[in-house]
Design a protein around this motif. Structure first.
Motif, PDB file in Angstrom:
ATOM      1  N   ALA A  27     -47.981 -44.420  41.276  1.00 42.09           N
ATOM      2  CA  ALA A  27     -48.343 -44.478  39.884  1.00 42.09           C
ATOM      3  C   ALA A  27     -50.296 -44.195  39.835  1.00 42.09           C
ATOM      4  CB  ALA A  27     -48.358 -45.637  39.043  1.00 42.09           C
ATOM      5  N   PRO A  28     -50.515 -43.458  38.695  1.00 44.62           N
ATOM      6  CA  PRO A  28     -51.949 -43.166  38.765  1.00 44.62           C
ATOM      7  C   PRO A  28     -52.645 -44.657  38.711  1.00 44.62           C
ATOM      8  CG  PRO A  28     -50.860 -42.012  37.220  1.00 44.62           C
ATOM      9  CD  PRO A  28     -49.958 -42.906  37.788  1.00 44.62           C
ATOM     10  N   ALA A  29     -53.879 -44.812  39.141  1.00 45.55           N
ATOM     11  CA  ALA A  29     -54.743 -45.904  38.951  1.00 45.55           C
ATOM     12  C   ALA A  29     -54.682 -46.482  37.643  1.00 45.55           C
ATOM     13  CB  ALA A  29     -56.077 -45.611  39.324  1.00 45.55           C
ATOM     14  N   GLY A  30     -54.368 -47.696  37.581  1.00 40.97           N
ATOM     15  CA  GLY A  30     -54.528 -48.627  36.517  1.00 40.97           C
ATOM     16  C   GLY A  30     -52.899 -48.724  35.721  1.00 40.97           C
ATOM     17  N   SER A  31     -52.028 -47.798  36.314  1.00 45.60           N
ATOM     18  CA  SER A  31     -50.742 -47.886  35.839  1.00 45.60           C
ATOM     19  C   SER A  31     -49.784 -48.932  36.719  1.00 45.60           C
ATOM     20  CB  SER A  31     -49.971 -46.637  35.601  1.00 45.60           C
ATOM     21  OG  SER A  31     -50.794 -45.515  34.953  1.00 45.60           O
ATOM     22  N   ALA A  32     -48.744 -49.238  36.133  1.00 36.93           N
ATOM     23  CA  ALA A  32     -47.638 -50.122  36.635  1.00 36.93           C
ATOM     24  C   ALA A  32     -47.073 -49.372  37.822  1.00 36.93           C
ATOM     25  CB  ALA A  32     -46.722 -50.713  36.018  1.00 36.93           C
ATOM     26  N   ALA A  33     -46.923 -49.849  39.098  1.00 37.72           N
ATOM     27  CA  ALA A  33     -46.506 -49.109  40.224  1.00 37.72           C
ATOM     28  C   ALA A  33     -45.049 -49.071  39.866  1.00 37.72           C
ATOM     29  CB  ALA A  33     -46.507 -50.202  41.461  1.00 37.72           C
ATOM     30  N   PRO A  34     -44.382 -47.926  40.439  1.00 38.42           N
ATOM     31  CA  PRO A  34     -42.974 -47.509  40.261  1.00 38.42           C
ATOM     32  C   PRO A  34     -42.151 -48.510  41.280  1.00 38.42           C
ATOM     33  CG  PRO A  34     -44.125 -45.928  41.545  1.00 38.42           C
ATOM     34  CD  PRO A  34     -45.241 -46.810  41.163  1.00 38.42           C
ATOM     35  N   GLU A  35     -40.937 -48.699  40.815  1.00 34.64           N
ATOM     36  CA  GLU A  35     -40.127 -49.565  41.927  1.00 34.64           C
ATOM     37  C   GLU A  35     -38.981 -48.717  42.528  1.00 34.64           C
ATOM     38  OE1 GLU A  35     -37.959 -53.917  41.387  1.00 34.64           O
ATOM     39  OE2 GLU A  35     -38.018 -52.685  39.695  1.00 34.64           O
ATOM     40  N   LEU A  36     -38.694 -49.011  43.907  1.00 35.30           N
ATOM     41  CA  LEU A  36     -37.594 -48.539  44.611  1.00 35.30           C
ATOM     42  C   LEU A  36     -36.784 -49.528  44.922  1.00 35.30           C
ATOM     43  CD1 LEU A  36     -36.253 -46.089  46.308  1.00 35.30           C
ATOM     44  CD2 LEU A  36     -37.986 -46.607  47.661  1.00 35.30           C
ATOM     45  N   LEU A  37     -35.439 -49.613  44.215  1.00 31.31           N
ATOM     46  CA  LEU A  37     -34.355 -50.367  44.619  1.00 31.31           C
ATOM     47  C   LEU A  37     -33.541 -50.000  45.774  1.00 31.31           C
ATOM     48  CD1 LEU A  37     -35.548 -51.677  42.032  1.00 31.31           C
ATOM     49  CD2 LEU A  37     -33.022 -52.319  41.273  1.00 31.31           C
ATOM     50  N   VAL A  38     -33.250 -50.861  46.762  1.00 27.46           N
ATOM     51  CA  VAL A  38     -32.324 -50.645  47.707  1.00 27.46           C
ATOM     52  C   VAL A  38     -31.187 -51.481  47.674  1.00 27.46           C
ATOM     53  CG1 VAL A  38     -33.498 -51.423  49.452  1.00 27.46           C
ATOM     54  CG2 VAL A  38     -31.509 -49.817  50.157  1.00 27.46           C
ATOM     55  N   VAL A  39     -30.060 -50.968  47.204  1.00 26.46           N
ATOM     56  CA  VAL A  39     -28.631 -51.884  46.990  1.00 26.46           C
ATOM     57  C   VAL A  39     -27.910 -51.830  48.066  1.00 26.46           C
ATOM     58  CG1 VAL A  39     -26.837 -52.237  45.515  1.00 26.46           C
ATOM     59  CG2 VAL A  39     -28.965 -51.210  44.505  1.00 26.46           C
ATOM     60  N   VAL A  40     -27.685 -53.194  48.524  1.00 22.28           N
ATOM     61  CA  VAL A  40     -26.877 -53.655  49.686  1.00 22.28           C
ATOM     62  C   VAL A  40     -25.553 -54.254  49.303  1.00 22.28           C
ATOM     63  CG1 VAL A  40     -26.515 -54.217  52.148  1.00 22.28           C
ATOM     64  CG2 VAL A  40     -28.554 -53.434  51.458  1.00 22.28           C
ATOM     65  N   GLY A  41     -24.412 -53.882  49.803  1.00 15.69           N
ATOM     66  CA  GLY A  41     -23.117 -54.651  49.238  1.00 15.69           C
ATOM     67  C   GLY A  41     -22.796 -55.626  50.186  1.00 15.69           C
ATOM     68  N   PRO A  42     -21.719 -56.490  49.840  1.00 15.39           N
ATOM     69  CA  PRO A  42     -21.062 -57.453  50.633  1.00 15.39           C
ATOM     70  C   PRO A  42     -20.484 -57.068  51.849  1.00 15.39           C
ATOM     71  CG  PRO A  42     -19.793 -57.235  48.836  1.00 15.39           C
ATOM     72  CD  PRO A  42     -20.858 -56.109  48.691  1.00 15.39           C
ATOM     73  N   GLU A  43     -19.855 -57.976  52.537  1.00 15.21           N
ATOM     74  CA  GLU A  43     -18.995 -57.254  53.860  1.00 15.21           C
ATOM     75  C   GLU A  43     -17.891 -56.728  53.464  1.00 15.21           C
ATOM     76  OE1 GLU A  43     -20.103 -57.630  56.479  1.00 15.21           O
ATOM     77  OE2 GLU A  43     -20.820 -59.343  57.315  1.00 15.21           O
ATOM     78  N   GLY A  44     -17.220 -56.932  52.415  1.00 15.69           N
ATOM     79  CA  GLY A  44     -16.313 -56.154  51.843  1.00 15.69           C
ATOM     80  C   GLY A  44     -16.588 -54.512  51.284  1.00 15.69           C
ATOM     81  N   GLY A  45     -17.836 -54.505  51.154  1.00 14.74           N
ATOM     82  CA  GLY A  45     -18.133 -53.260  50.619  1.00 14.74           C
ATOM     83  C   GLY A  45     -18.302 -53.092  49.195  1.00 14.74           C
ATOM     84  N   ILE A  46     -19.135 -51.919  48.575  1.00 16.87           N
ATOM     85  CA  ILE A  46     -19.246 -51.744  47.305  1.00 16.87           C
ATOM     86  C   ILE A  46     -17.906 -51.110  46.856  1.00 16.87           C
ATOM     87  CG2 ILE A  46     -20.558 -50.663  45.593  1.00 16.87           C
ATOM     88  CD1 ILE A  46     -22.864 -50.794  47.448  1.00 16.87           C
ATOM     89  N   SER A  47     -17.526 -51.772  45.617  1.00 18.46           N
ATOM     90  CA  SER A  47     -16.185 -51.098  45.008  1.00 18.46           C
ATOM     91  C   SER A  47     -16.622 -49.620  44.182  1.00 18.46           C
ATOM     92  CB  SER A  47     -15.795 -51.839  43.942  1.00 18.46           C
ATOM     93  OG  SER A  47     -16.267 -51.960  42.727  1.00 18.46           O
ATOM     94  N   ALA A  48     -15.480 -48.893  44.199  1.00 17.57           N
ATOM     95  CA  ALA A  48     -15.705 -47.790  43.650  1.00 17.57           C
ATOM     96  C   ALA A  48     -16.139 -47.441  42.221  1.00 17.57           C
ATOM     97  CB  ALA A  48     -14.333 -46.817  43.464  1.00 17.57           C
ATOM     98  N   ALA A  49     -15.672 -48.731  41.351  1.00 18.62           N
ATOM     99  CA  ALA A  49     -16.030 -48.993  40.071  1.00 18.62           C
ATOM    100  C   ALA A  49     -17.530 -49.418  39.919  1.00 18.62           C
ATOM    101  CB  ALA A  49     -15.254 -50.094  39.410  1.00 18.62           C
ATOM    102  N   GLU A  50     -17.978 -50.114  40.937  1.00 18.70           N
ATOM    103  CA  GLU A  50     -19.565 -50.651  40.947  1.00 18.70           C
ATOM    104  C   GLU A  50     -20.260 -49.322  41.465  1.00 18.70           C
ATOM    105  OE1 GLU A  50     -19.611 -55.082  42.644  1.00 18.70           O
ATOM    106  OE2 GLU A  50     -18.868 -53.472  44.054  1.00 18.70           O
TER     107      GLU A  50
END
Length: 259
Positions: free
Chosen positions: A196-219
């Protein structure tokens, strides 16, 4: 060898300048004086979890307290892009392993996720106790990796709340990446948010990790519909305990933090 790091209580580093005698007390003072037996003349760093680092030399030691002569005060800048690990709750402390290693690697925040296939369930008093355990793991990882910033641990999210969070992050100029073994886009090629430009809030980068059974198709469908991008780490399928830290390492390098 780098100096050991201790976490100061909130507000105790305000106004400290070079040449001051700083008293490290409380639990950290006891740990430094009684458990680690720090001695006069040793180098020690004290951080406040918000970017300020005191570099000092032990001037005196008493049971429960270490006094440091401050040699330098460093204020480390906040990240230009906030890297957040969304870690699904997992059995066998694998989520603990993931959080600890990811913080050592460099993530800036942690979000527990109650995924559909999470065997572990946080509710009631257990949720509070479990979150406190994650907080303790993050603090230990910060000290181990000598960091000056303490990543916060958010309240745990259900999938609908994570989808809403995803939409908010994307709308604000950030990005959300869902690690999935069937994705065709490599993590190394995902478009990252620009600082972000100086003085603005920093953007966020989320990395999503599922459980041992994996992420469901619906999720996966719900998160992609909210603006997330599915990506794969590589040719191998990793455990939930290792996927987050590996992804964090790749993203930290791409964000220029390891160069």
């Amino acid at each position: 060898m780098s100096a050991p790091v201790f976490l100061a209580d909130d507000g105790t580093l305000a106004g400290v300048v070079v040449g001051d005698l700083y008293a490290l007390g409380g639990a950290e003072g006891r740990h430094a004086s009684v458990v680690q037996r720090r001695d006069v003349g040793e180098r020690v760093d004290v951080v406040d979890g918000a970017g300020t680092r005191l570099r000092g030399v032990v001037a005196a030691v008493e049971p429960g307290e270490v006094r440091l002569r401050v040699a330098d005060v460093v204020v480390e800048p906040a990240p230009e892009v906030v890297l957040t690990l969304v870690q699904a709750l997992a059995k066998g402390d694998r989520d603990h392993q993931a959080v600890e290693a990811a913080v050592e690697v460099g993530v800036d925040a942690v979000v527990p996720w109650q995924a559909d296939r999470s065997v572990v369930v946080w509710r009631g008093p257990r949720a509070e106790k479990s979150r406190a355990r994650w907080d303790a793991l993050v603090r230990a990882a910060v000290k181990q990796s000598r960091r000056a910033w303490l990543p916060p641990v958010a309240e745990h999210l259900t999938t609908p709340r994570l989808a809403a969070r995803t939409a908010d992050v994307v709308a604000a100029g950030g990005a959300v990446v869902v690690l999935h073994e069937e994705a065709t886009t490599p993590l190394a090629e995902v478009v990252l948010p620009a600082p972000a430009p100086a003085g603005s809030a920093a953007p966020e980068l989320l990395v999503v990790v599922g459980p041992e059974g994996g992420i469901s198709a619906a999720e996966l469908d719900a998160l992609v519909a909210a603006g997330a991008v599915a990506a794969r780490l590589g040719p191998h399928v990793l455990r939930t305990s290792s996927a987050g830290p590996v992804a964090a390492a790749i993203l930290c390098d791409r964000l220029g933090r390891w160069r």
